[in-house]
Design a protein around this motif. Structure first.
Motif, mmCIF file in Angstrom:
data_model
loop_
_atom_site.group_PDB
_atom_site.id
_atom_site.type_symbol
_atom_site.label_atom_id
_atom_site.label_comp_id
_atom_site.label_asym_id
_atom_site.label_seq_id
_atom_site.Cartn_x
_atom_site.Cartn_y
_atom_site.Cartn_z
ATOM 1 N N CYS A 25 0.824 -1.236 0.000
ATOM 2 C CA CYS A 25 0.000 0.000 0.000
ATOM 3 C C CYS A 25 0.839 1.259 0.000
ATOM 4 N N LEU A 28 1.500 2.675 -3.702
ATOM 5 C CA LEU A 28 0.411 3.055 -4.580
ATOM 6 C C LEU A 28 0.837 4.230 -5.443
ATOM 7 N N ASP A 55 -5.240 0.513 -6.021
ATOM 8 C CA ASP A 55 -5.933 -0.205 -4.949
ATOM 9 C C ASP A 55 -7.422 -0.189 -5.259
ATOM 10 N N CYS A 60 -6.047 -0.157 0.783
ATOM 11 C CA CYS A 60 -4.900 0.645 1.256
ATOM 12 C C CYS A 60 -5.282 2.031 1.751
ATOM 13 N N ASP A 61 -6.582 2.605 1.692
ATOM 14 C CA ASP A 61 -6.994 3.992 2.055
ATOM 15 C C ASP A 61 -7.227 4.072 3.553
ATOM 16 N N ASP A 94 -7.246 11.394 -2.376
ATOM 17 C CA ASP A 94 -6.325 10.847 -3.363
ATOM 18 C C ASP A 94 -6.255 9.319 -3.331
ATOM 19 N N GLU A 95 -6.843 8.706 -2.333
ATOM 20 C CA GLU A 95 -6.651 7.275 -2.151
ATOM 21 C C GLU A 95 -7.902 6.468 -2.443
ATOM 22 N N SER A 96 -9.049 7.144 -2.332
ATOM 23 C CA SER A 96 -10.294 6.436 -2.649
ATOM 24 C C SER A 96 -11.346 7.443 -3.072
#
Length: 451
Positions: A25, A28, A55, A60-61, A94-96
């Protein structure tokens, strides 16, 4: 990933990879991978590629969305807005993917408020987050007012420096400041001062002006005047009025006084007074002094002769004039004038003393009237007296004849100018002594004087 390798001259040797072999993670996103290989001759080659790690399942968020408020409007002072305010929100992750938002729509605040709080909430695979802003809006200008100190008097005037102070009111953000006091110190009419106030939001009030400020610090000038004016000798012969008047070049005269009327006789009268202008300034004292009043005429008398008296020609006292004045004094003495006499000096004569003046201008005169008889007239009067005694039965006619005969002889002698002969006539008054009259005595005195 597949990696191909070739060497046209020799067999390929070992292959090496720069970078991690496992991508978790923390990797990413985009990652650059380098591959190195050499041949038996020691020659080395390399190549790289970009490996993107995603992801898609969100495993990984671990971070919630980021919420950023965007505020658009005219920001004044102290965190206050002075017009419409637009609030919008930027929500990112930015992650999900952001899965939900609440209260994150754009809001327009168009009314004044002491504090309106807006909150935006967002959720992603990384969790939930929120952000708030509080908007203070004051788009209304304050109200300014002005005050004057000290206040003007009832006539609208000041006689000292004037301070104009400014204050204000504001219903929301409150007053931050007002213009400094204005001090008016110069003399003049129709002066003015202007000022304004600012609230805590930065709004400025419409200027307020105080006008019509009148300042007069200079005292008026007072004058004492005497009416009527004294004569050349410094005297008055009537009532005297002392009036107080004044002049003022700015606010003008309000009052003067006191005015006084002197009606009594005397010397050294005086009156003092002041004037006040419309600003309340008081003049120095004005005085009229040395006022002398004499309204009484000089006392004139005729001397030497008496009013109503009878005199024998040749034995008349000398007439004269006497002039006296107890206050202002005699300026011009009376002059004697005689009228009514016959050419020989006999007759009913008026002695007049006229033309007298005192220093105040008062005039005086006096006159007496007396009778001057000739000896003949005096003797005839004696005869008339004797006849009266007969009528009153005091004398008998025979007695009277004995008296009148010598008198007749005396008259004839006087007519001839023989005075001594006239006075030598044998007239006996023994029996008349109880009845003597002024005329008889005068005749006897005449004869004695004539010898």
């Amino acid at each position: 990933a597949l990696v191909s390798e070739s060497d046209n001259c020799s067999t390929v040797g070992s292959v090496g990879v720069s970078g991690p072999r496992d991508y978790t993670c923390d990797r990413l996103g985009q990652n650059t991978v380098w591959i190195f290989q050499d041949d038996p001759s020691g020659n080395e080659g390399s190549a790289s590629f970009v490996l993107t790690v995603t992801d898609p399942l969100g495993v990984c968020d671990a971070t919630p969305p980021v919420i950023t408020p965007n505020i658009s409007g005219n920001l004044g002072n102290n965190g206050w807005y002075t017009g419409d305010v637009e609030v919008s929100w930027a929500v990112t992750d930015d992650e999900s993917t952001v899965s939900s938002t609440t209260g994150c729509e754009t809001t327009l605040i168009t009314s004044d408020t002491s504090g309106t709080t807006l909150t935006c909430e967002a959720t992603s695979d990384g969790g939930a987050s929120s952000a708030s802003v509080t908007i203070q809006r004051d788009a209304t200008a304050p109200t300014a007012s002005a005050s004057v100190s000290p206040a003007a008097n009832a006539n609208g005037w000041h006689n000292s420096d004037v301070t104009v102070s400014f204050s204000g009111s504001d219903a929301l953000s409150g007053i931050a400041s007002c213009d400094a006091d204005v001090i008016l110190s110069s003399e003049g009419s129709g002066q003015s001062a202007s000022g304004t106030c600012t609230d805590n939001a930065g709004n400025t009030a419409s200027p307020v002006t105080v006008s019509g400020i009148n300042i007069d610090k200079t005292a008026p000038t007072a004058t004492a005047s005497v009416s009527p004016a004294a004569n050349a000798n410094g005297w008055h012969n009537s009532d005297v009025t002392v009036s107080i008047s004044g002049s003022d070049n700015l606010s003008g005269i309000a009052t003067c006084g006191p005015n006084v009327i002197f009606s009594s006789e005397g010397t050294g009268f005086s009156n003092s007074g002041t004037c006040t202008d419309n600003a309340g300034n008081v003049s120095a004292t004005a005085t009229a002094s040395g006022i002398n009043i004499d309204t009484t005429a000089p006392v004139v008398s005729v001397t030497g002769v008496a009013d109503g008296a009878t005199y024998i020609l040749g034995d008349v006292p000398t007439a004269g004039c006497d002039t006296q004045d107890a206050l202002s004094g005699v300026a011009t003495a009376a002059i004697l004038g005689l009228s009514g006499a016959n050419p020989d000096g006999s007759g009913t004569i008026t002695a007049t003393c006229a033309g007298a003046l005192d220093y105040a201008g008062n005039g005086g005169s006096a006159s007496v009237t007396y009778t001057v008889l000739t000896p003949q007239e005096a003797t005839a009067d004696i005869q008339d007296e004797i006849d009266g005694l007969v009528d009153d039965r005091v004398l008998k006619q025979g007695q009277a004849n004995g008296l009148t005969q010598p008198l007749n002889n005396a008259i004839r002698s006087l007519d001839k100018g023989e005075t001594s002969a006239a006075c030598s006539q044998p007239v006996s008054y023994t029996h008349l002594r109880a009845h003597e009259t002024v005329t008889l005595i005068s005749y006897a005195v005449f004869c004695l004087k004539m010898g």
